[in-house]
Design an enzyme around this catalytic site. Sequence first.
Site, short mmCIF file in Angstrom:
data_model
loop_
_atom_site.label_atom_id
_atom_site.label_comp_id
_atom_site.label_asym_id
_atom_site.label_seq_id
_atom_site.Cartn_x
_atom_site.Cartn_y
_atom_site.Cartn_z
N TRP A 162 6.83 0.51 3.95
CA TRP A 162 7.46 0.69 2.74
C TRP A 162 8.93 1.21 2.95
CZ3 TRP A 162 8.60 5.35 1.17
CH2 TRP A 162 8.43 6.80 2.14
N GLU B 56 11.87 12.86 -0.74
CA GLU B 56 10.68 12.51 -1.41
C GLU B 56 9.68 13.16 0.02
OE1 GLU B 56 10.55 10.28 -4.11
OE2 GLU B 56 8.04 9.97 -3.28
N HIS C 57 14.95 13.23 11.65
CA HIS C 57 13.69 13.67 12.76
C HIS C 57 13.19 12.08 12.13
CE1 HIS C 57 11.46 16.29 9.28
NE2 HIS C 57 11.54 15.10 8.66
N HIS C 58 13.49 11.22 11.45
CA HIS C 58 12.51 10.47 11.33
C HIS C 58 12.74 8.97 11.90
CE1 HIS C 58 10.34 11.27 7.50
NE2 HIS C 58 11.44 11.88 6.93
N LYS D 28 3.48 30.00 2.88
CA LYS D 28 2.86 29.52 2.02
C LYS D 28 0.91 29.57 2.33
CE LYS D 28 4.24 27.18 -1.57
NZ LYS D 28 5.48 26.93 -3.05
N TYR E 121 8.84 15.97 -0.13
CA TYR E 121 8.51 17.71 -0.79
C TYR E 121 7.82 16.85 -2.30
CZ TYR E 121 9.42 19.44 4.13
OH TYR E 121 9.03 19.02 5.22
N HIS F 73 1.11 -1.03 -0.01
CA HIS F 73 0.14 0.23 0.47
C HIS F 73 0.57 1.41 0.20
CE1 HIS F 73 -3.05 2.70 1.57
NE2 HIS F 73 -2.16 3.78 2.22
N SER G 181 -1.78 26.33 -6.08
CA SER G 181 -1.66 28.42 -6.41
C SER G 181 -1.79 28.58 -7.82
CB SER G 181 -0.10 28.56 -6.12
OG SER G 181 0.57 27.69 -5.13
N THR H 54 6.34 26.97 5.11
CA THR H 54 5.19 26.35 5.16
C THR H 54 4.43 26.81 5.22
OG1 THR H 54 6.49 24.49 5.56
CG2 THR H 54 3.54 24.99 5.44
N ARG I 270 1.68 1.50 15.05
CA ARG I 270 1.72 1.36 13.53
C ARG I 270 2.21 -0.44 12.79
NH1 ARG I 270 5.97 5.04 10.33
NH2 ARG I 270 5.11 3.96 8.83
N SER J 239 12.59 5.71 -14.29
CA SER J 239 11.43 7.07 -14.42
C SER J 239 11.23 7.69 -14.17
CB SER J 239 10.23 5.89 -14.33
OG SER J 239 9.52 6.35 -14.36
N SER J 240 11.67 7.93 -12.67
CA SER J 240 11.24 9.74 -12.36
C SER J 240 12.43 10.66 -12.51
CB SER J 240 11.65 9.15 -10.85
OG SER J 240 10.34 8.72 -10.27
N HIS K 206 13.46 12.10 2.84
CA HIS K 206 12.82 13.45 3.77
C HIS K 206 11.87 13.94 2.15
CE1 HIS K 206 10.50 15.74 6.30
NE2 HIS K 206 11.20 17.48 5.14
N ASP L 173 6.11 20.49 -27.27
CA ASP L 173 6.02 19.74 -26.54
C ASP L 173 7.41 19.40 -25.57
OD1 ASP L 173 6.20 16.50 -26.38
OD2 ASP L 173 5.07 16.71 -27.82
#
Lengths: 373, 524
Positions: free
Chosen positions: B141, B254, B301-302, B330, B256, B76, B267, B327, B449, B168-169, B252, B105
């Site tokens: 994950w 990722e 921080h993770h 924004k 963002y 998931h 926006s 943040t 979790r 791909s990315s 991290h 294009d």
Amino acid sequence: MGLRRALPVVLAAACASLAAAAWADYQINFPPPKSSLAYAINDLHILIMWVCVGIFIVVFGTMFYAIWKHRKSVGHQAAQFHESTTVEIIWTAIPFLILIGMAWPATRLILEQKDTSNPDVTIKVTGYQWKWEYDYLQDGVKFMSVLATPREQIENKAPKGPNYLLEVDEPMVVPVGKKVRLLLTANDVIHAWWVPALGVKQDTIPGFIRDAWFTATEPGTYRGQCAELCGKDHGFMPIVVEVKSEADYAAWLADKKAKVAAAAADAGKVFSKEELMARGATVYNANCASCHMPDGKGLPGVFPAITGSKVATGAKAGHIGIVLAGKPGSAMPAFGPQLNDADIAAVVTYQRNGLGNSTGDLVQPAEIKALRK
Amino acid sequence: MQAHALEHEHGHGAPSGLMRWVTTTNHKDIGTLYLWFAAVMFLLAGSMAMAIRAELFQPGLQLVSPDFFNQLTTLHGLIMVFGVIMPAMTGFANWQVPLMIGAPDMAFPRMNNWSFWILPAAAILLVISLFLPGGAAAAGWTLYPPLFIQGGISYDLTIFAIHILGASSIMGSLNIITTILNMRAPGMTLMKMPLFVWTWLITAFLLIAVMPVLAGAVTMLLTDRNFDTHFFNAAGGGDPVLFQHVFWFFGHPEVYILILPAFGIVSQIIPTFARKPLFGYASMVYATASIAILSFLVWAHHMFTVGMPAVGQLYFMYATMLIAVPTGVKVFNWVATMWRGSLTFETPMLFAIAFVALFTIGGFTGLVLAMAPVDIQLHDTYYVVAHFHYVLVSGALFAIYAGVYYWLPKWTGHMYNETLGKWHFWLSMISFNVLFFPQHFLGLAGMPRRIPDYAVQFTEFNMISSIGGFVFGASQILMLIVVLQCIRGGRKAEAKPWEGAQGLEWTVPSPAPYHTFETPPVVK
């Protein structure tokens, strides 16, 4: 302060009595703190939460006011302003100042959490898939702590008890008001030792030792769980800490030491088949059944079966060797360091003569001793 | 360029048949492919979430075994991050970036085709891993060793899938950066670009910086698993925590990568329906860039519970708290854009407003989690689950919904059914909160979790959460219906279907012709 500390206790007692009657429990905050650290964490969390709630109300109060008043449907004409350096500077600076205000108490608490010096009691905690070992280094007492909830409750064949999944056969016991330092490590994968009421969570990392501490503020039983995904039974390796008065703690420790001496005496004994099978079944269910399954059939493709396996029906020495040393590169751990000779003798006998196997041979503690390197 | 020449010979329409989609180099076709791929993957990973919530409806094991439960949570997470949000955002980039900057294009159309068509291969690897002996990867994950090392063959397939997704990315990002930097219409300076284009430019740089880091981390896992290296094995001189440092150095930024394009979409939408220019355009650009830079400096921080030294905890706590500043800027700018506007509330705007409010809740819980001493209690609990679903579902996913409703008239030439769209919004918004808000309480009360079964005191909130989950899941079928209806017919959309819309994409007819801006427009 007195009232503030008494209130959670009263609430907890009320909740506990309710939970006993039904599952009615809508707890929305931390469990009542029972250590100096847990109190401090609680207070910090509440402070930060209210600051956030305050900011949320101001910002989104503004937004919803605009949604209400500045709608096209009430004929509001759009203004065309779109820039103001002053405003940008103000709303960069104010959050920055608020953050400094938050960082100050947090910094003090981190330094306190990290100060594991001058403990009164030191306990080594080792995480295994899927149980905990507690080693009282100063007293030579060491034992495993395994989930005590019966399988039938998990499989919904029996009603669930009030401490469902949060009960163990042997809890960790500590004295109240003493600084307890934990040395934490793991045997196989990363686990995390966590008791919310004591305000301690620390990952246990195989090959490394980390430390943490707590001073419990009142006697009682506090429950927690492994907090780092560690495989299939991650949800089934609870932690129970019993905080006792100093006298009760001393009595518990003396009793434990006597049992250690008795277990040492078992090592030289010769057991009957019935004794070995009965003891073996207990050891099997506590240590082996989570992977090899209670019926010995294993989980196809993941964990091998004991029933009819080459190891459990082949030569005794090979079977004992795998139990003692484990199988590197797989989830099979070395039980040599975890279990005493009598327990290993019993469980090997049980695996060879129970679970659908019938080799007919018995294993005695002396044979295990001989095969230990 | 050769591809273009060929297409010109065959006229300007789209070729027909299946091979159109396999061989296409058209940015609009490829954008469509990305979006449909994301939709299919969303249904797959979403049904896994339904199974998770069904198992957690009551204590006890009812539907799935603990091992399969871990496979479900792992897949998931992986599929939602790499197979849904990222491809959907890339789909938006493909469709909208050329239209918004006046380019004909993408810069590398053929590479664009490849960067899409290797995605299904990765998806197939992940899906077949479910049917291999031992089942799919079940280590979460985040792939933490040593647990990840214990698994079977499907774990290696997962590694390959991640390699492919990363490749791909990276290709997609190279394309987007080159397109934005080289193919803007005359007169469109960087500081005149629509904010969506800005956020994607910054996101693409993040992707190029961190996807190789992830590829390195999973390659080390691969060699640890198969070739007796010991990067993460203490017995061989390695360190399991090293993996976490490398993973989160990717992980991290990722976060963002998933949310910055969402900021861009919102926006675009808020000024349109406020009929008022975006407030603080320049500060929005600087805030996005600051968030991107800070994202490289906060990874541990993770990992507040791995046992870092006090200075490490302090540094990562301070750096993380700092992210709240840009943040916040924004959020304030979005609110200021709405202030004294002339607001209407079509479905895209509803999702955009919900995004601002609910993403901010996710931001606040992020601030709580940034406080290292509090995180000690909350790490790896349902509080964290609630936090990142507030930023990724009501954040990234709601922004994707907002964007789809906003640009659907441009893509299909038809207006979508506004009534059904509003139903989709209200059902999603309410059920989302029923689903995830109680999970804050579960985490605070002590529920870890990634557990298939839980203590009885967590029953009530889990039931509420599951009911919210089922309603949320069912509501998404409504979205599918709205989109299919809109493709097949509906009221004809004008070139500029939204009164307050600004930008080049609204100067071309709806549906946008197969080839647009063959002669670059001039931006004043």
